[in-house]
Write a protein that holds these residues in place. Structure first.
Motif, mmCIF file in Angstrom:
data_model
loop_
_atom_site.group_PDB
_atom_site.id
_atom_site.type_symbol
_atom_site.label_atom_id
_atom_site.label_comp_id
_atom_site.label_asym_id
_atom_site.label_seq_id
_atom_site.Cartn_x
_atom_site.Cartn_y
_atom_site.Cartn_z
ATOM 1 N N MET A 1 0.842 -1.192 0.000
ATOM 2 C CA MET A 1 0.000 0.000 0.000
ATOM 3 C C MET A 1 0.876 1.239 0.000
ATOM 4 O O MET A 1 1.895 1.287 0.690
ATOM 5 N N VAL A 2 0.474 2.243 -0.783
ATOM 6 C CA VAL A 2 1.176 3.518 -0.762
ATOM 7 C C VAL A 2 0.162 4.638 -0.566
ATOM 8 O O VAL A 2 -0.977 4.554 -1.036
ATOM 9 N N ILE A 3 0.601 5.654 0.124
ATOM 10 C CA ILE A 3 -0.222 6.839 0.341
ATOM 11 C C ILE A 3 0.373 7.962 -0.499
ATOM 12 O O ILE A 3 1.540 8.326 -0.318
ATOM 13 N N VAL A 4 -0.402 8.463 -1.420
ATOM 14 C CA VAL A 4 0.038 9.572 -2.262
ATOM 15 C C VAL A 4 -0.403 10.866 -1.584
ATOM 16 O O VAL A 4 -1.596 11.096 -1.371
ATOM 17 N N MET A 5 0.579 11.683 -1.225
ATOM 18 C CA MET A 5 0.280 12.941 -0.556
ATOM 19 C C MET A 5 -0.025 14.033 -1.587
ATOM 20 O O MET A 5 0.437 13.981 -2.729
ATOM 21 N N GLN A 6 -0.801 14.984 -1.182
ATOM 22 C CA GLN A 6 -1.108 16.117 -2.051
ATOM 23 C C GLN A 6 0.154 16.930 -2.325
ATOM 24 O O GLN A 6 1.102 16.920 -1.536
ATOM 25 N N VAL A 59 -3.537 14.032 2.496
ATOM 26 C CA VAL A 59 -3.590 12.792 1.718
ATOM 27 C C VAL A 59 -4.415 13.005 0.456
ATOM 28 O O VAL A 59 -5.534 13.507 0.497
ATOM 29 N N GLU A 60 -3.840 12.609 -0.682
ATOM 30 C CA GLU A 60 -4.571 12.702 -1.946
ATOM 31 C C GLU A 60 -5.326 11.420 -2.260
ATOM 32 O O GLU A 60 -6.506 11.436 -2.595
ATOM 33 N N LYS A 61 -4.620 10.268 -2.115
ATOM 34 C CA LYS A 61 -5.284 8.990 -2.383
ATOM 35 C C LYS A 61 -4.463 7.834 -1.818
ATOM 36 O O LYS A 61 -3.272 7.984 -1.505
ATOM 37 N N ILE A 62 -5.117 6.691 -1.697
ATOM 38 C CA ILE A 62 -4.476 5.455 -1.271
ATOM 39 C C ILE A 62 -4.390 4.529 -2.480
ATOM 40 O O ILE A 62 -5.378 4.345 -3.202
ATOM 41 N N VAL A 63 -3.207 3.959 -2.726
ATOM 42 C CA VAL A 63 -3.014 3.055 -3.847
ATOM 43 C C VAL A 63 -2.535 1.711 -3.311
ATOM 44 O O VAL A 63 -1.564 1.649 -2.545
ATOM 45 N N HIS A 64 -3.208 0.640 -3.700
ATOM 46 C CA HIS A 64 -2.800 -0.699 -3.284
ATOM 47 C C HIS A 64 -1.843 -1.275 -4.322
ATOM 48 O O HIS A 64 -2.169 -1.339 -5.514
ATOM 49 N N VAL A 65 -0.655 -1.655 -3.882
ATOM 50 C CA VAL A 65 0.360 -2.205 -4.776
ATOM 51 C C VAL A 65 -0.066 -3.601 -5.204
ATOM 52 O O VAL A 65 -0.301 -4.476 -4.369
ATOM 53 N N THR A 66 -0.182 -3.804 -6.498
ATOM 54 C CA THR A 66 -0.708 -5.064 -7.015
ATOM 55 C C THR A 66 0.354 -6.138 -7.198
ATOM 56 O O THR A 66 0.034 -7.315 -7.306
ATOM 57 N N HIS A 67 1.623 -5.748 -7.252
ATOM 58 C CA HIS A 67 2.692 -6.718 -7.485
ATOM 59 C C HIS A 67 3.177 -7.315 -6.166
ATOM 60 O O HIS A 67 3.151 -6.643 -5.120
ATOM 61 N N PRO A 68 3.662 -8.565 -6.179
ATOM 62 C CA PRO A 68 4.222 -9.148 -4.951
ATOM 63 C C PRO A 68 5.523 -8.470 -4.532
ATOM 64 O O PRO A 68 5.881 -8.487 -3.363
ATOM 65 N N PHE A 69 6.249 -7.904 -5.514
ATOM 66 C CA PHE A 69 7.443 -7.117 -5.188
ATOM 67 C C PHE A 69 6.962 -5.692 -4.901
ATOM 68 O O PHE A 69 6.497 -4.995 -5.780
ATOM 69 N N ARG A 74 7.253 0.326 -9.308
ATOM 70 C CA ARG A 74 7.072 1.752 -9.596
ATOM 71 C C ARG A 74 5.868 2.322 -8.863
ATOM 72 O O ARG A 74 5.802 3.527 -8.648
ATOM 73 N N GLU A 75 4.926 1.484 -8.486
ATOM 74 C CA GLU A 75 3.799 1.969 -7.688
ATOM 75 C C GLU A 75 4.304 2.478 -6.338
ATOM 76 O O GLU A 75 3.828 3.481 -5.825
ATOM 77 N N PHE A 76 5.259 1.768 -5.791
ATOM 78 C CA PHE A 76 5.820 2.114 -4.482
ATOM 79 C C PHE A 76 6.786 3.288 -4.572
ATOM 80 O O PHE A 76 6.901 4.093 -3.667
ATOM 81 N N HIS A 77 7.513 3.367 -5.699
ATOM 82 C CA HIS A 77 8.573 4.359 -5.882
ATOM 83 C C HIS A 77 8.520 4.841 -7.325
ATOM 84 O O HIS A 77 9.248 4.342 -8.187
ATOM 85 N N PRO A 78 7.662 5.814 -7.640
ATOM 86 C CA PRO A 78 7.451 6.226 -9.043
ATOM 87 C C PRO A 78 8.684 6.790 -9.734
ATOM 88 O O PRO A 78 8.865 6.598 -10.936
#
Length: 329
Positions: A1-6, A59-69, A74-78
């Motif tokens: 899970m990642v939290i995207v801040m505004q 907080v802008e949005k919550i994104v659930h990381v779909t990959h096992p890594f 890139r979801e975790f670290h764009p």
């Protein structure tokens, strides 16, 4: 899970999120991009079920990381990861060239090679002091003496040192000399070794296993990242197929796939990818065109007399010509 801040999120708002997560015994990874700050959450996220993270200020949005890594994605670290090794920046847009012999054989050999590849435009010197070989009777490397010779070559040329570490026992010794710790294909899933190199914090080059899928490769990188070491680069060195005209099959597909899935730099190894010196220049150019962040090439003053991997090693003159063709000179 990642939290995207505004974009306008304040430092104290980010810190409140971090404090809340860490209070639940979860780990936090902060990624500060050019536009947004990403707060990554590592651990059993079921404890967050009743925490309304979306309602926290900033907080802008919550994104659930779909990959096992997770940490490698890139979801975790764009933003792309840039690894700094002295003055060398890997992943910054300019391909980094690492070159040298498969194995350190003598002082004369490694110093001659180091000066030649430096003059041709390389910024890192590769060389094996500990050599994993298919046969127990083959040359196994000069061990610490080889590491000392690499250090001498670095002192004379300024080249950063890339060398392989084979097991946790010798890790402290290798880490003392090396600038980049190389994990070979045979050890890609040596999870104990991966954890230990993760604890060093030193840059790590993780080679793809001989029959590993891309996901397995990234999961191995996850072991290093999860120990708190962000300085991981991936090395595509060919995979085993049914083809007999080359040593391995150079998987150029993996380069853009990794660049899409992960933020980690990708290094290409056309020497092991082909096993034949005459094919190395073409595959070097193809790797750069595919988006590789650098090359690691085997170069030897006299490949015919090399104690390891002579058939795939470029001569000093061939390497110099390749560097001219790549525009590095």
């Amino acid at each position: 899970m990642v939290i995207v801040m505004q974009k306008t999120a304040r430092a104290e708002e980010i810190q409140k999120i971090v404090d809340t997560i860490e209070a639940l015994q979860l780990r936090v990874h902060i990624s500060e991009g050019t536009e947004r700050t990403i707060v990554g959450i590592i651990g059993n996220k079921s404890v967050l079920t009743d925490i309304p993270l979306e309602s926290f200020d900033g907080v802008e949005k919550i994104v659930h990381v779909t990959h096992p890594f997770k940490m490698a994605s890139r979801e975790f670290h764009p933003e792309p990861t840039i690894i700094e090794v002295g003055n060398v920046r890997i992943g910054a847009g300019t391909p980094v060239i690492m070159a040298g012999p498969c194995a350190v054989e003598s002082r004369e050999q490694i110093l001659q090679t180091a000066h030649a590849v430096k003059a041709a435009g390389a910024t890192c010197l590769r060389g094996g002091a500990f050599k994993p070989r298919s046969s127990p009777y083959s040359f196994q490397g000069l061990k610490e003496e080889g590491l000392k010779l690499l250090a001498e070559a670095r002192k004379e040329t300024g080249l950063a040192i890339v060398t392989e570490v084979m097991d946790p026992v010798n890790l402290p010794m290798v880490a003392e000399y090396a600038d980049i710790l190389q994990i070979g294909a045979r050890n890609m899933q040596n999870f104990h070794l991966l954890k230990e190199v993760g604890k060093t914090g030193k840059p790590v080059m993780l080679k793809r296993g001989i029959a590993a899928t891309i996901e397995e490769w990234l999961m191995s990188a996850e072991y290093i990242l999860s120990e708190g070491n962000p300085n991981v680069m991936l090395c595509e060195r060919g995979i085993r197929t049914f083809e007999k005209y080359t040593r391995n099959t150079m998987d150029l597909n993996a380069i853009p796939v990794i660049k899409h899935l992960s933020h980690l730099p990708v290094i290409a190894d056309p020497s092991h990818g082909t096993g034949v010196a005459r094919y190395v220049p073409a595959m070097s150019k193809a790797s750069i065109a595919a988006g590789a962040d650098g090359l690691i090439l085997e170069v030897h003053p006299n490949p015919a007399k090399a104690m390891s991997d002579g058939p795939q090693s470029l001569t000093l003159e061939q390497f110099d010509q390749l560097m001219k063709e790549l525009g590095n000179r």
